[in-house]
Design an enzyme around this catalytic site. Structure first.
Site, short mmCIF file in Angstrom:
data_model
loop_
_atom_site.label_atom_id
_atom_site.label_comp_id
_atom_site.label_asym_id
_atom_site.label_seq_id
_atom_site.Cartn_x
_atom_site.Cartn_y
_atom_site.Cartn_z
N TYR A 117 -25.87 -68.56 -10.45
CA TYR A 117 -26.90 -69.02 -11.37
C TYR A 117 -27.60 -70.27 -10.82
O TYR A 117 -26.96 -71.17 -10.28
CB TYR A 117 -26.29 -69.38 -12.73
CG TYR A 117 -25.86 -68.20 -13.55
CD1 TYR A 117 -26.79 -67.42 -14.24
CD2 TYR A 117 -24.51 -67.86 -13.67
CE1 TYR A 117 -26.39 -66.34 -15.00
CE2 TYR A 117 -24.11 -66.78 -14.43
CZ TYR A 117 -25.05 -66.02 -15.09
OH TYR A 117 -24.65 -64.95 -15.85
N ARG A 119 -29.79 -72.37 -12.92
CA ARG A 119 -30.40 -72.60 -14.23
C ARG A 119 -30.21 -74.03 -14.71
O ARG A 119 -30.75 -74.40 -15.74
CB ARG A 119 -29.84 -71.62 -15.25
CG ARG A 119 -28.41 -71.90 -15.64
CD ARG A 119 -27.70 -70.76 -16.34
NE ARG A 119 -28.39 -70.21 -17.49
CZ ARG A 119 -27.92 -69.18 -18.19
NH1 ARG A 119 -26.76 -68.61 -17.85
NH2 ARG A 119 -28.58 -68.72 -19.24
N ALA A 239 -14.23 -49.80 -24.98
CA ALA A 239 -14.30 -48.34 -24.95
C ALA A 239 -13.71 -47.69 -26.19
O ALA A 239 -13.93 -46.50 -26.44
CB ALA A 239 -13.59 -47.82 -23.71
N ASP A 299 -25.94 -56.37 -25.30
CA ASP A 299 -27.24 -56.66 -25.91
C ASP A 299 -27.83 -55.40 -26.53
O ASP A 299 -28.42 -55.44 -27.62
CB ASP A 299 -28.21 -57.21 -24.86
CG ASP A 299 -27.68 -58.44 -24.15
OD1 ASP A 299 -26.91 -59.20 -24.77
OD2 ASP A 299 -28.01 -58.64 -22.96
#
Length: 381
Positions: A117, A119, A239, A299
């Protein structure tokens, strides 16, 4: 709670999502980051992913964020807007860059997976109550947030506390815990996430995530005991499936949002009694899926559940739409995948338990002809 009724705002939308989006660099071939010679550019961001999937599913969606006044910021705004998401309230920062990250092609759940990352000090980390359009954030039936934003900076945490605070007429607050230990600058992240979740109306959390962040073991019911305030709590079990807990009529916790006679959400408040009456729970097993990539599946599940919530579908169908939208992400590469057409998803969600249990989905299933029966996709795993 059902996200019904619209606020009296001229720019009201179904869902507003707040958070950092970044430009993602995906490897051109498997291997260590040190060995990959080139990368393909994409976009990534938990909250904007939800907005993009909801827009693709036919809902009105807005993404509110902050990006640099740079080419990567241009790409993010254009790409997210290309999904039909309203990006008119995204702010540009001339002094801070747009966040980017690189990742390997492996599954994120394995030790071999790498993510790099870039950020720290990004434009998104400067989001604050004074630095965003609060009216634009609240002009929706649902406001979707995640714990990632809270970890970016103290200003971002202040913003999430402002948005989850009790307030007359606030939209339904959806909160995905999204515990990311590497983002937190101190050891208080789990405590902060628990407090923010208690101020939300709808919460998504993984069973393994709750154990890692809060040390909760013993199953979804134990998580509900620790989080009694939200009107709806969805515990994802990988799952296996997912469980939704909802307060029944007359047994809502004090922290849950209420709906007035006109359908407008009314002011919630933190629970003074942390143990409301027992609420019913609904479990729906996950689908059998030929997995291509796991990125973005959480998401997508949130987007599917929110879509069904906006349509006031039964809880079982909300969970099933979450599983179906997650299956679309699991059977496609990258962070974003087109959800199934609404009629197609509705038909699959209406299957009886036996047919649902034998359904198996592979790459390309979302493009199946809507007029073909669901038995075409169903086969014994």
């Amino acid at each position: 709670m059902t996200a019904t009724g619209a606020r009296n705002a001229p720019d009201v939308v179904d869902v507003v999502a707040l958070g950092e989006s970044m430009v993602t660099f995906l490897p051109s071939r498997p291997g260590r980051l040190a060995d990959v010679p080139s990368f393909d550019r994409g976009i990534g961001g938990a909250e904007s992913n939800v907005a993009c999937v909801l827009a693709a599913a036919g809902h009105t969606a807005r993404w509110v964020g902050r990006v640099g006044a740079d080419g990567f910021g241009d790409h993010l705004v254009e790409a997210i807007g290309g999904y039909g998401v309203d990006v008119s309230h995204v702010r540009r920062d001339p002094r801070r860059p747009t966040g980017i990250y690189f990742r390997t092609a492996g599954d994120r759940s394995t030790d071999a997976h790498e993510v790099a990352y870039y950020r720290a000090g990004s434009a998104a980390s400067a989001m604050s109550p004074a630095g965003v359009d609060l009216d634009a954030l609240r002009a929706g039936r649902v406001l979707h947030l995640s714990g990632i934003t809270a970890a970016l900076s103290s200003d971002c945490l202040d913003l999430l506390r402002e948005l989850t605070a009790p307030r007359p007429g606030r939209p339904l607050i959806s909160f995905d815990v999204n515990h990311r230990p590497g983002l937190w600058r101190d050891t208080h992240g789990p405590e902060v996430l628990l407090d923010l979740a208690r101020g939300a109306d709808l919460v998504f959390v993984g069973e393994d995530e709750a154990e890692e962040a809060w040390g909760i073991t013993g199953g979804p019911a134990r998580i509900r005991q620790a989080l009694p305030e939200p009107q709806t709590l969805v515990v994802k079990q990988g799952a296996r499936g997912a469980v939704a807990f909802r307060h029944s009529a007359g047994s809502r916790a004090a922290g849950a949002a209420r709906v007035g006679a006109d359908g407008t959400p009314q002011a919630p408040g933190r629970a003074t009694n942390p143990r409301p009456a027992p609420a019913p729970a609904t479990f729906e097993p996950a689908l059998h899926v030929d997995v291509v990539a796991t990125t973005g599946a959480g998401d997508a599940f949130a987007a599917g559940f929110l879509s069904a919530t906006l349509r006031d579908l039964p809880v079982r169908d909300r969970l099933r739409h979450g599983h179906l939208t997650a299956a679309a992400a699991l059977t496609a590469p990258g962070d974003l995948a087109a959800p199934p057409a609404r009629a197609h998803a509705d038909r699959l969600a209406a299957l009886d338990d036996t047919a649902w249990g034998t359904l198996r989905l592979g790459p390309g299933w979302t493009r199946a002809d809507e007029h073909e029966g669901p038995e075409k996709e169903a086969r014994t795993p």
